[in-house]
Enzyme design. Structure first.
Site, mmCIF file in Angstrom:
data_model
loop_
_atom_site.group_PDB
_atom_site.id
_atom_site.type_symbol
_atom_site.label_atom_id
_atom_site.label_comp_id
_atom_site.label_asym_id
_atom_site.label_seq_id
_atom_site.Cartn_x
_atom_site.Cartn_y
_atom_site.Cartn_z
ATOM 1 N N ARG A 43 0.915 -1.196 0.027
ATOM 2 C CA ARG A 43 0.057 0.041 -0.089
ATOM 3 C C ARG A 43 0.734 1.329 -0.159
ATOM 4 N NH1 ARG A 43 -4.625 -1.246 4.408
ATOM 5 N NH2 ARG A 43 -2.636 -2.071 5.125
ATOM 6 N N ASP A 86 -3.655 -1.277 -3.030
ATOM 7 C CA ASP A 86 -4.455 -1.954 -1.793
ATOM 8 C C ASP A 86 -4.929 -3.396 -2.394
ATOM 9 O OD1 ASP A 86 -6.014 -3.050 0.018
ATOM 10 O OD2 ASP A 86 -7.083 -1.258 0.443
ATOM 11 N N LYS A 142 2.210 -20.073 6.580
ATOM 12 C CA LYS A 142 2.004 -19.911 8.062
ATOM 13 C C LYS A 142 2.107 -18.686 8.553
ATOM 14 C CE LYS A 142 4.885 -21.040 11.328
ATOM 15 N NZ LYS A 142 5.872 -20.124 11.484
ATOM 16 N N HIS A 234 6.456 -27.443 11.029
ATOM 17 C CA HIS A 234 7.923 -27.879 10.586
ATOM 18 C C HIS A 234 8.068 -29.272 11.194
ATOM 19 C CE1 HIS A 234 8.118 -23.545 9.233
ATOM 20 N NE2 HIS A 234 8.625 -23.028 10.223
HETATM 21 C C1 BG6 Z 1 9.545 -19.778 10.929
HETATM 22 C C2 BG6 Z 1 9.159 -19.283 12.667
HETATM 23 O O1 BG6 Z 1 8.537 -20.561 10.656
HETATM 24 O O2 BG6 Z 1 10.583 -20.668 11.223
HETATM 25 C C3 BG6 Z 1 10.213 -18.541 13.339
HETATM 26 O O3 BG6 Z 1 8.116 -18.658 12.634
HETATM 27 C C4 BG6 Z 1 11.541 -19.401 13.298
HETATM 28 O O4 BG6 Z 1 9.979 -18.075 14.630
HETATM 29 C C5 BG6 Z 1 11.600 -19.909 11.628
HETATM 30 O O5 BG6 Z 1 12.666 -18.755 13.863
HETATM 31 C C6 BG6 Z 1 13.022 -20.903 11.675
HETATM 32 O O6 BG6 Z 1 13.367 -21.050 10.431
HETATM 33 P P1 BG6 Z 1 14.852 -21.569 9.904
HETATM 34 O O7 BG6 Z 1 14.964 -21.890 8.538
HETATM 35 O O8 BG6 Z 1 15.873 -20.426 10.223
HETATM 36 O O9 BG6 Z 1 15.266 -22.740 10.903
#
Ligand code: BG6
Length: 485
Positions: A43, A86, A142, A234
């Site tokens: 924006r 926007d 996410k 993850h």
């Molecule tokens: C993200 C989280 O998905 O992954 C973060 O929101 C985290 O909090 C990050 O620091 C870690 O990713 P990587 O690739 O640095 O291990």
């Protein structure tokens, strides 16, 4: 195939830190078509050269810096343009479309680098502006909800407008090179498969340790905590790749079906298992690399909180292959150092013929390191050369990652791989909706217990390896986290 990318939230952290550097690297490696166009949309009214200067600032901070080349930068930025609009407003999108997206034979990838609260309005505006077509793909990341119900609502907003096949849900851990190598190791070799079960494996450990804190996003993090921020996505995705059955083909649906089955086999947690098998922690002030760091509740913008910055838990995959094998998962902020690894620990030999000696009972281990270095090694017992009658043995690591062929930093960054896969229309490394929903179902049971009983994280000093209960969690079973051995 000619492709355009529209990055909504084009001035945000994700775009600056990850997306432009990854696109630049793809450009330099000739992976993008010469007529690719990247549209950054946000924006804020901003001139193109100011925007490019901001993009440039982040390049030197890239962890895997591809050497910066002025010529490549010039040709890349000739394809990258900033648009002040926007994205929730169909009129703004109409105007943009009229100017830039007339040729709808070109594929369009829309990356929503925004909070999920505006996914729905942006998707509707895209539809109203006539931007949604069969060759449009949408990429989201996410946080996808805070529980199953809120996830389903976010997903409904996406799938009201797009088909499931057009939605690419990123879990950037799936784009990491060693994670893909895990698939190769498991399914392109015969020797592991007969051992890959509860007859030969003793336990699996998945650790994602971070030394950073909440990186200036305390409010966001406080509403999430380590369980939602890291475990729900993850860590569970890593667990799926380790535990899944061989898919029939390396194709998106075949792989995702197998991952989904793992998630449905996760043993549901109840009051007793949450009490016994889940450890929560929150860091207090300490020191990392000799530098003092504040506690979680003293971070910038913080207030009193019971949010967990550390989780360790023991999970079970209740199926024929994994019955009885614990999967220990842990993740935390402000730990002693940054490292992520998966450890598959095999059982001891049934009977030792060697004289007792220190280290004799070291189990064989397959260690998949995701960071800081990306390696895969297999720890085996080996004889120390010599004439000693005691036949001394020692554990040696067989390096399976061939560092000479893949020098440090050569592996593509996760976002490089994932962006290219969206462009190529390959969703194998993206998470299907039913996987996200199933992961939430499992996490929700734990969160429900916390909601009833209140979260009570233990404290741990920043710079340590987390609360002592995390060590006790695994020690109770007669085991140890690998890095403590
Ligand atoms: C993200 C989280 O998905 O992954 C973060 O929101 C985290 O909090 C990050 O620091 C870690 O990713 P990587 O690739 O640095 O291990």
């Amino acid at each position: 195939m000619a492709c355009d990318l529209l990055i909504v939230g084009g001035e945000g952290d994700l775009a600056l830190r990850k997306l432009y550097p990854a696109l630049y690297s793809l450009w330099v490696s000739d992976c993008l078509g010469p007529d690719t166009r990247v549209f950054a949309m946000a924006r804020r009214a901003e001139e193109q050269d100011v925007f490019l200067a901001r993009v440039r600032e982040w390049f030197d901070l890239r962890p895997k810096a591809q050497p910066f080349e002025e010529g490549a930068w010039q040709s890349f930025t000739a394809r990258l343009s900033y648009h002040s609009a926007d994205a929730t407003c169909a009129e703004d999108l109409n105007a943009f479309c009229a100017q830039h997206l007339q040729d709808r034979a070109r594929d369009l990838v829309v990356y929503l680098a925004t909070p999920p609260s505006i996914f729905g309005p942006v998707c509707q505006a895209l539809r109203d502006a006539g931007i949604v077509a069969a060759n449009t793909r949408i990429v989201v990341e996410k946080p996808l909800g805070e529980d199953r119900e809120s996830y389903l609502e976010i997903n409904r907003q996406l799938t009201d407008i797009f088909d499931e096949a057009q939605v690419y849900r990123i879990d950037h851990y799936l784009g990491k090179e060693p994670v893909q190598n895990l698939l190769a190791l498991r399914f392109a070799n015969t020797f592991l498969e007969p051992l890959w079960n509860n007859h030969y494996i003793d336990n699996v450990q998945i650790s994602v340790a971070e030394s950073i804190g909440v990186s200036g996003r305390w409010d966001f993090y406080d509403a999430a905590g380590a369980m939602r921020d890291m475990v729900q996505n993850h860590l569970l995705q890593l667990l799926c790749l380790l535990a899944m059955e061989p898919p029939a083909r390396l194709e998106a649906e075949a792989v995702r079906n197998e991952k989904l089955k793992v998630l449905t086999c996760l043993r549901p947690m109840d009051e007793a298992s949450v009490r016994d098998d889940v450890v929560l922690g929150q860091y207090t002030a300490g020191a990392i690399d000799g530098q003092p760091v504040p506690g979680y509740c003293q971070e910038e913008g913080a207030s009193r909180s019971t949010t967990e910055t550390f989780v360790a838990l023991k999970a079970h995959v209740d199926n024929w292959r994994w019955a009885g094998i614990p999967f220990y998962l842990r993740t935390g902020k402000r730990l002693q150092s940054r490292f992520s690894e998966i450890v598959v620990e095999f059982k001891q030999v049934p009977h030792s013929i060697f004289p007792p000696q220190p280290g004799l009972n070291t189990p064989n281990r397959l260690i998949i390191r995701l960071q800081p270095d990306e390696t895969i090694s297999l720890e085996l017992m080996n004889k120390v050369a010599g004439l000693d009658v005691a036949a001394p043995l020692r554990a040696v690591a067989l390096d399976l990652s061939f560092p000479e062929e893949n020098p440090a930093g050569a592996a593509p960054d996760a976002y490089q791989r994932l962006l290219l896969d969206v462009i190529r229309e390959n969703p194998t490394l993206f998470v299907r909706s039913d996987e996200v929903e199933e992961a939430w179902k499992w996490v929700d049971l734990i969160q429900d217990v916390w909601a009833r009983n209140g979260k009570q994280p233990e404290t741990y000093t920043a710079g340590s390896w987390g609360p002592s209960s995390a060590i006790a969690l695994i020690a109770r079973d007669g085991r140890r986290w690998r890095h403590e051995q």
